[in-house]
Design a protein around this motif. Structure first.
Motif, PDB file in Angstrom:
ATOM      1  N   THR A   2       0.853  -1.184   0.000  1.00 10.80           N
ATOM      2  CA  THR A   2       0.000   0.000   0.000  1.00 10.80           C
ATOM      3  C   THR A   2       0.892   1.238   0.000  1.00 10.80           C
ATOM      4  OG1 THR A   2      -0.088   0.185   2.409  1.00 10.80           O
ATOM      5  CG2 THR A   2      -1.756  -1.221   1.336  1.00 10.80           C
ATOM      6  N   PHE A   3       0.318   2.366  -0.302  1.00 11.23           N
ATOM      7  CA  PHE A   3       1.075   3.615  -0.288  1.00 11.23           C
ATOM      8  C   PHE A   3       1.660   3.871   1.102  1.00 11.23           C
ATOM      9  CE2 PHE A   3       1.632   8.178   0.087  1.00 11.23           C
ATOM     10  CZ  PHE A   3       2.242   8.509  -1.107  1.00 11.23           C
ATOM     11  N   ARG A   4       0.868   3.627   2.124  1.00 12.61           N
ATOM     12  CA  ARG A   4       1.294   3.898   3.498  1.00 12.61           C
ATOM     13  C   ARG A   4       2.485   3.035   3.910  1.00 12.61           C
ATOM     14  NH1 ARG A   4      -1.738   6.174   7.785  1.00 12.61           N
ATOM     15  NH2 ARG A   4      -3.656   5.974   6.575  1.00 12.61           N
ATOM     16  N   GLU A   5       2.605   1.848   3.338  1.00 12.09           N
ATOM     17  CA  GLU A   5       3.681   0.932   3.723  1.00 12.09           C
ATOM     18  C   GLU A   5       5.041   1.318   3.145  1.00 12.09           C
ATOM     19  OE1 GLU A   5       1.623  -3.399   4.313  1.00 12.09           O
ATOM     20  OE2 GLU A   5       1.621  -2.586   2.265  1.00 12.09           O
ATOM     21  N   MET A   6       5.071   2.222   2.184  1.00 12.87           N
ATOM     22  CA  MET A   6       6.325   2.602   1.551  1.00 12.87           C
ATOM     23  C   MET A   6       6.931   3.812   2.254  1.00 12.87           C
ATOM     24  SD  MET A   6       5.531   1.898  -2.495  1.00 12.87           S
ATOM     25  CE  MET A   6       4.001   2.852  -2.520  1.00 12.87           C
ATOM     26  N   TRP A  43       8.046   7.322   3.422  1.00 11.29           N
ATOM     27  CA  TRP A  43       7.388   8.630   3.356  1.00 11.29           C
ATOM     28  C   TRP A  43       5.882   8.526   3.095  1.00 11.29           C
ATOM     29  CZ3 TRP A  43      10.245  12.716   4.882  1.00 11.29           C
ATOM     30  CH2 TRP A  43      11.636  12.574   4.827  1.00 11.29           C
ATOM     31  N   GLY A  44       5.353   7.308   3.175  1.00  6.24           N
ATOM     32  CA  GLY A  44       3.927   7.131   2.919  1.00  6.24           C
ATOM     33  C   GLY A  44       3.048   7.902   3.886  1.00  6.24           C
ATOM     34  N   ASP A 102      12.265   1.594  -4.527  1.00  4.17           N
ATOM     35  CA  ASP A 102      13.597   1.965  -4.994  1.00  4.17           C
ATOM     36  C   ASP A 102      13.575   2.860  -6.224  1.00  4.17           C
ATOM     37  OD1 ASP A 102      14.950   0.369  -3.036  1.00  4.17           O
ATOM     38  OD2 ASP A 102      14.429  -1.408  -4.215  1.00  4.17           O
ATOM     39  N   GLY A 103      12.485   2.872  -6.966  1.00  4.16           N
ATOM     40  CA  GLY A 103      12.473   3.567  -8.247  1.00  4.16           C
ATOM     41  C   GLY A 103      11.793   4.909  -8.279  1.00  4.16           C
ATOM     42  N   PHE A 104      10.948   5.212  -7.269  1.00  2.33           N
ATOM     43  CA  PHE A 104      10.160   6.439  -7.317  1.00  2.33           C
ATOM     44  C   PHE A 104      10.114   7.124  -5.957  1.00  2.33           C
ATOM     45  CE2 PHE A 104       8.495   4.099 -10.919  1.00  2.33           C
ATOM     46  CZ  PHE A 104       8.287   5.089 -11.873  1.00  2.33           C
ATOM     47  N   ALA A 105      10.181   8.440  -5.979  1.00  5.06           N
ATOM     48  CA  ALA A 105       9.960   9.227  -4.769  1.00  5.06           C
ATOM     49  C   ALA A 105       8.480   9.177  -4.409  1.00  5.06           C
ATOM     50  CB  ALA A 105      10.400  10.669  -4.988  1.00  5.06           C
ATOM     51  N   ALA A 106       8.163   9.494  -3.151  1.00  3.10           N
ATOM     52  CA  ALA A 106       6.780   9.410  -2.676  1.00  3.10           C
ATOM     53  C   ALA A 106       5.841  10.294  -3.489  1.00  3.10           C
ATOM     54  CB  ALA A 106       6.713   9.777  -1.192  1.00  3.10           C
ATOM     55  N   ASP A 128       6.073  11.136  -6.547  1.00  6.56           N
ATOM     56  CA  ASP A 128       5.838  10.535  -7.861  1.00  6.56           C
ATOM     57  C   ASP A 128       4.890   9.346  -7.769  1.00  6.56           C
ATOM     58  OD1 ASP A 128       7.445  12.273  -9.427  1.00  6.56           O
ATOM     59  OD2 ASP A 128       9.229  11.263  -8.671  1.00  6.56           O
ATOM     60  N   ARG A 129       4.883   8.660  -6.620  1.00  9.99           N
ATOM     61  CA  ARG A 129       3.918   7.574  -6.437  1.00  9.99           C
ATOM     62  C   ARG A 129       2.497   8.130  -6.389  1.00  9.99           C
ATOM     63  NH1 ARG A 129       7.034   5.931  -1.351  1.00  9.99           N
ATOM     64  NH2 ARG A 129       9.115   5.583  -2.238  1.00  9.99           N
ATOM     65  N   VAL A 130       2.325   9.293  -5.775  1.00 15.97           N
ATOM     66  CA  VAL A 130       1.011   9.944  -5.773  1.00 15.97           C
ATOM     67  C   VAL A 130       0.596  10.256  -7.210  1.00 15.97           C
ATOM     68  CG1 VAL A 130      -0.338  11.935  -5.018  1.00 15.97           C
ATOM     69  CG2 VAL A 130       1.358  10.939  -3.476  1.00 15.97           C
ATOM     70  N   VAL A 131       1.505  10.851  -7.969  1.00 12.72           N
ATOM     71  CA  VAL A 131       1.197  11.214  -9.348  1.00 12.72           C
ATOM     72  C   VAL A 131       0.888   9.975 -10.175  1.00 12.72           C
ATOM     73  CG1 VAL A 131       2.072  12.315 -11.439  1.00 12.72           C
ATOM     74  CG2 VAL A 131       2.575  13.315  -9.200  1.00 12.72           C
ATOM     75  N   ALA A 132       1.605   8.879  -9.942  1.00 10.61           N
ATOM     76  CA  ALA A 132       1.350   7.646 -10.683  1.00 10.61           C
ATOM     77  C   ALA A 132      -0.099   7.191 -10.492  1.00 10.61           C
ATOM     78  CB  ALA A 132       2.311   6.549 -10.237  1.00 10.61           C
ATOM     79  N   GLY A 133      -0.583   7.247  -9.261  1.00 12.03           N
ATOM     80  CA  GLY A 133      -1.975   6.887  -9.002  1.00 12.03           C
ATOM     81  C   GLY A 133      -2.947   7.832  -9.669  1.00 12.03           C
ATOM     82  N   ASP A 134      -2.617   9.114  -9.657  1.00  8.10           N
ATOM     83  CA  ASP A 134      -3.451  10.129 -10.298  1.00  8.10           C
ATOM     84  C   ASP A 134      -3.518   9.886 -11.809  1.00  8.10           C
ATOM     85  OD1 ASP A 134      -5.084  12.371  -9.987  1.00  8.10           O
ATOM     86  OD2 ASP A 134      -3.448  13.768 -10.388  1.00  8.10           O
TER      87      ASP A 134
END
Length: 202
Positions: free
Chosen positions: A93-97, A99-100, A180-184, A186-192
């Motif tokens: 989940t996002f929270r588990e990564m 800076w989640g 390892d591949g994306f900052a937090a 960018d993970r938000v943007v990926a979901g968006d």
């Protein structure tokens, strides 16, 4: 260029400057993105794009990134800072990564609530849109699909329909190599971006 949308255009202009100074061969080796004849070739959510360098331009035959400055900024950030990693069978989940917790509020608003209320009341349309995108159906939630974001980074969108007592809900899972591949951010943007692509196919 006269800036009309500071939220999108200012970051885009900033990354265009950084992108122009990028060493394309280093970026190609780091991200696994082919670079030839002055352009990167990259596939985002199933859509192939051609991105020229040093002056950024994007072309392709479809996909929301052609007209979306946030998507184009995301792709530039990937080429500037991202890296290809080994694939993973595990999902988080996002929270588990890392800076989640810090980014959980924008993530919840921009991704989970948006997905729940945009798609959770239209599960059949959601299934049709995800199928049209080449999503892999999952036996999870009331409806769920797996997508390849880019490279070997995968996303799973799960939905639960609402009823008289509970509103619809959603969960987004990330393949564990996102750590390892994306900052937090960018993970938000990926979901968006995934929500945008599904919405465009409804």
């Amino acid at each position: 260029m006269q800036i009309e949308n500071h939220k999108e255009e200012v970051p885009f202009a900033h990354y265009c400057e950084r992108f122009a100074a990028l060493d394309p061969q280093e970026a190609a080796a780091r991200t696994g993105t082919p670079f030839e004849n002055g352009a990167f070739r990259i596939t985002l959510l199933g859509h192939p794009y051609r991105i020229t360098h040093p002056e950024f331009s994007i072309s392709g035959e479809g996909g929301t990134a052609l007209k979306s400055l946030p998507a184009q900024t995301f792709l530039m950030r990937w080429l500037l800072e991202g890296k290809q990693t080994a694939g993973s069978r595990d999902f988080l989940t996002f929270r588990e990564m890392p800076w989640g917790e810090l980014y959980i509020q924008p993530f919840t608003g921009r991704v989970l609530k948006r997905a729940a209320f945009s798609f959770g009341t239209r599960l059949e349309a959601f299934r049709a849109a995800c199928t049209a995108m080449g999503g892999l159906p999952l036996q999870a939630g009331d409806a769920g699909f797996e997508f390849t974001l880019l490279g070997n980074y995968r996303l799973r969108m799960l939905l639960w329909a609402g009823d008289d007592e509970f509103p619809p809900s959603a969960q987004l899972l990330y393949s564990a190599n996102f750590v390892d591949g994306f900052a937090a951010e960018d993970r938000v943007v990926a979901g968006d971006l995934l929500c945008n692509e599904i919405k465009a196919n409804l």
